[in-house]
Design a protein around this motif. Structure first.
Motif, short mmCIF file in Angstrom:
data_model
loop_
_atom_site.label_atom_id
_atom_site.label_comp_id
_atom_site.label_asym_id
_atom_site.label_seq_id
_atom_site.Cartn_x
_atom_site.Cartn_y
_atom_site.Cartn_z
N LEU A 1 0.85 -1.19 0.00
CA LEU A 1 0.00 0.00 0.00
C LEU A 1 0.88 1.24 0.00
O LEU A 1 1.98 1.23 0.56
CB LEU A 1 -0.90 0.04 1.23
CG LEU A 1 -1.96 -1.06 1.35
CD1 LEU A 1 -2.68 -0.94 2.67
CD2 LEU A 1 -2.95 -0.98 0.21
N THR A 2 0.37 2.31 -0.62
CA THR A 2 1.11 3.56 -0.59
C THR A 2 0.89 4.23 0.77
O THR A 2 0.01 3.84 1.53
CB THR A 2 0.63 4.51 -1.70
OG1 THR A 2 -0.74 4.83 -1.45
CG2 THR A 2 0.77 3.87 -3.07
N ARG A 3 1.68 5.23 1.07
CA ARG A 3 1.52 5.96 2.33
C ARG A 3 0.13 6.59 2.42
O ARG A 3 -0.49 6.58 3.46
CB ARG A 3 2.59 7.04 2.46
CG ARG A 3 3.95 6.48 2.74
CD ARG A 3 4.96 7.61 2.90
NE ARG A 3 6.30 7.10 3.08
CZ ARG A 3 6.87 6.94 4.27
NH1 ARG A 3 6.25 7.26 5.35
NH2 ARG A 3 8.10 6.46 4.35
N ARG A 4 -0.33 7.13 1.30
CA ARG A 4 -1.66 7.75 1.30
C ARG A 4 -2.74 6.71 1.60
O ARG A 4 -3.66 6.96 2.39
CB ARG A 4 -1.93 8.41 -0.06
CG ARG A 4 -3.18 9.30 -0.03
CD ARG A 4 -3.50 9.87 -1.37
NE ARG A 4 -4.40 8.90 -2.01
CZ ARG A 4 -4.45 8.63 -3.29
NH1 ARG A 4 -3.65 9.24 -4.13
NH2 ARG A 4 -5.27 7.76 -3.77
N GLU A 5 -2.64 5.53 1.00
CA GLU A 5 -3.61 4.48 1.25
C GLU A 5 -3.55 4.02 2.70
O GLU A 5 -4.60 3.78 3.33
CB GLU A 5 -3.36 3.29 0.32
CG GLU A 5 -3.68 3.60 -1.14
CD GLU A 5 -3.20 2.52 -2.09
OE1 GLU A 5 -3.83 2.36 -3.15
OE2 GLU A 5 -2.20 1.84 -1.77
N LEU A 6 -2.36 3.93 3.25
CA LEU A 6 -2.22 3.55 4.66
C LEU A 6 -2.87 4.59 5.57
O LEU A 6 -3.57 4.25 6.53
CB LEU A 6 -0.75 3.38 5.04
CG LEU A 6 -0.09 2.09 4.57
CD1 LEU A 6 1.40 2.14 4.84
CD2 LEU A 6 -0.72 0.90 5.25
N ARG A 7 -2.62 5.86 5.28
CA ARG A 7 -3.24 6.93 6.08
C ARG A 7 -4.75 6.85 6.02
O ARG A 7 -5.43 7.04 7.02
CB ARG A 7 -2.77 8.29 5.58
CG ARG A 7 -1.39 8.65 6.02
CD ARG A 7 -1.09 10.12 5.71
NE ARG A 7 0.34 10.27 5.51
CZ ARG A 7 0.94 10.50 4.35
NH1 ARG A 7 0.24 10.66 3.27
NH2 ARG A 7 2.25 10.61 4.28
N GLU A 8 -5.31 6.57 4.83
CA GLU A 8 -6.76 6.46 4.69
C GLU A 8 -7.32 5.29 5.50
O GLU A 8 -8.36 5.42 6.14
CB GLU A 8 -7.13 6.30 3.21
CG GLU A 8 -6.89 7.55 2.39
CD GLU A 8 -7.09 7.33 0.90
OE1 GLU A 8 -7.42 6.18 0.50
OE2 GLU A 8 -6.91 8.29 0.14
N VAL A 9 -6.62 4.16 5.48
CA VAL A 9 -7.06 2.99 6.25
C VAL A 9 -7.04 3.30 7.74
O VAL A 9 -8.00 3.02 8.46
CB VAL A 9 -6.17 1.78 5.93
CG1 VAL A 9 -6.43 0.64 6.90
CG2 VAL A 9 -6.39 1.31 4.51
N ILE A 10 -5.96 3.93 8.20
CA ILE A 10 -5.84 4.27 9.62
C ILE A 10 -6.90 5.29 10.02
O ILE A 10 -7.54 5.16 11.07
CB ILE A 10 -4.42 4.77 9.94
CG1 ILE A 10 -3.44 3.62 9.78
CG2 ILE A 10 -4.35 5.34 11.35
CD1 ILE A 10 -1.99 4.04 9.80
N ALA A 11 -7.11 6.31 9.18
CA ALA A 11 -8.12 7.32 9.49
C ALA A 11 -9.51 6.69 9.56
O ALA A 11 -10.31 7.04 10.43
CB ALA A 11 -8.09 8.42 8.42
N LYS A 12 -9.79 5.76 8.68
CA LYS A 12 -11.09 5.09 8.69
C LYS A 12 -11.27 4.26 9.97
O LYS A 12 -12.35 4.24 10.57
CB LYS A 12 -11.22 4.18 7.46
CG LYS A 12 -12.55 3.51 7.31
CD LYS A 12 -12.60 2.70 6.04
CE LYS A 12 -13.94 2.01 5.89
NZ LYS A 12 -14.01 1.21 4.67
N GLN A 13 -10.18 3.57 10.41
CA GLN A 13 -10.27 2.77 11.61
C GLN A 13 -10.41 3.62 12.87
O GLN A 13 -11.11 3.25 13.80
CB GLN A 13 -9.04 1.87 11.75
CG GLN A 13 -9.00 0.75 10.73
CD GLN A 13 -7.77 -0.10 10.86
OE1 GLN A 13 -6.84 0.23 11.60
NE2 GLN A 13 -7.73 -1.21 10.15
N LEU A 14 -9.74 4.77 12.88
CA LEU A 14 -9.80 5.63 14.06
C LEU A 14 -11.08 6.47 14.11
O LEU A 14 -11.44 6.98 15.16
CB LEU A 14 -8.57 6.55 14.11
CG LEU A 14 -7.25 5.84 14.32
CD1 LEU A 14 -6.11 6.84 14.29
CD2 LEU A 14 -7.25 5.08 15.64
N GLY A 15 -11.71 6.61 12.97
CA GLY A 15 -12.99 7.34 12.94
C GLY A 15 -12.89 8.75 12.59
O GLY A 15 -12.37 9.69 12.69
#
Length: 50
Positions: free
Chosen positions: A36-50
């Motif tokens: 995953l790219t850094r941007r995709e990782l940030r999106e996944v983390i943001a989605k999990q954190l709410g």
């Protein structure tokens, strides 16, 4: 509910012999890449954190 440490439980079931080595990662060990790219990782983390 009683939560036990999985490593402790497996050690209790199957004790090591005195001469048996313990598998430990080396200093050069690295996890497999997730591709995953850094941007995709940030999106996944943001989605999990709410």
């Amino acid at each position: 509910m009683n939560k036990t440490n999985i490593a402790a439980a497996s050690a209790a079931v199957k004790p090591r012999e005195r001469d048996e080595a313990i598998d430990r990662p080396t200093e050069n060990w690295k996890p497999y890449p997730c591709l995953l790219t850094r941007r995709e990782l940030r999106e996944v983390i943001a989605k999990q954190l709410g």
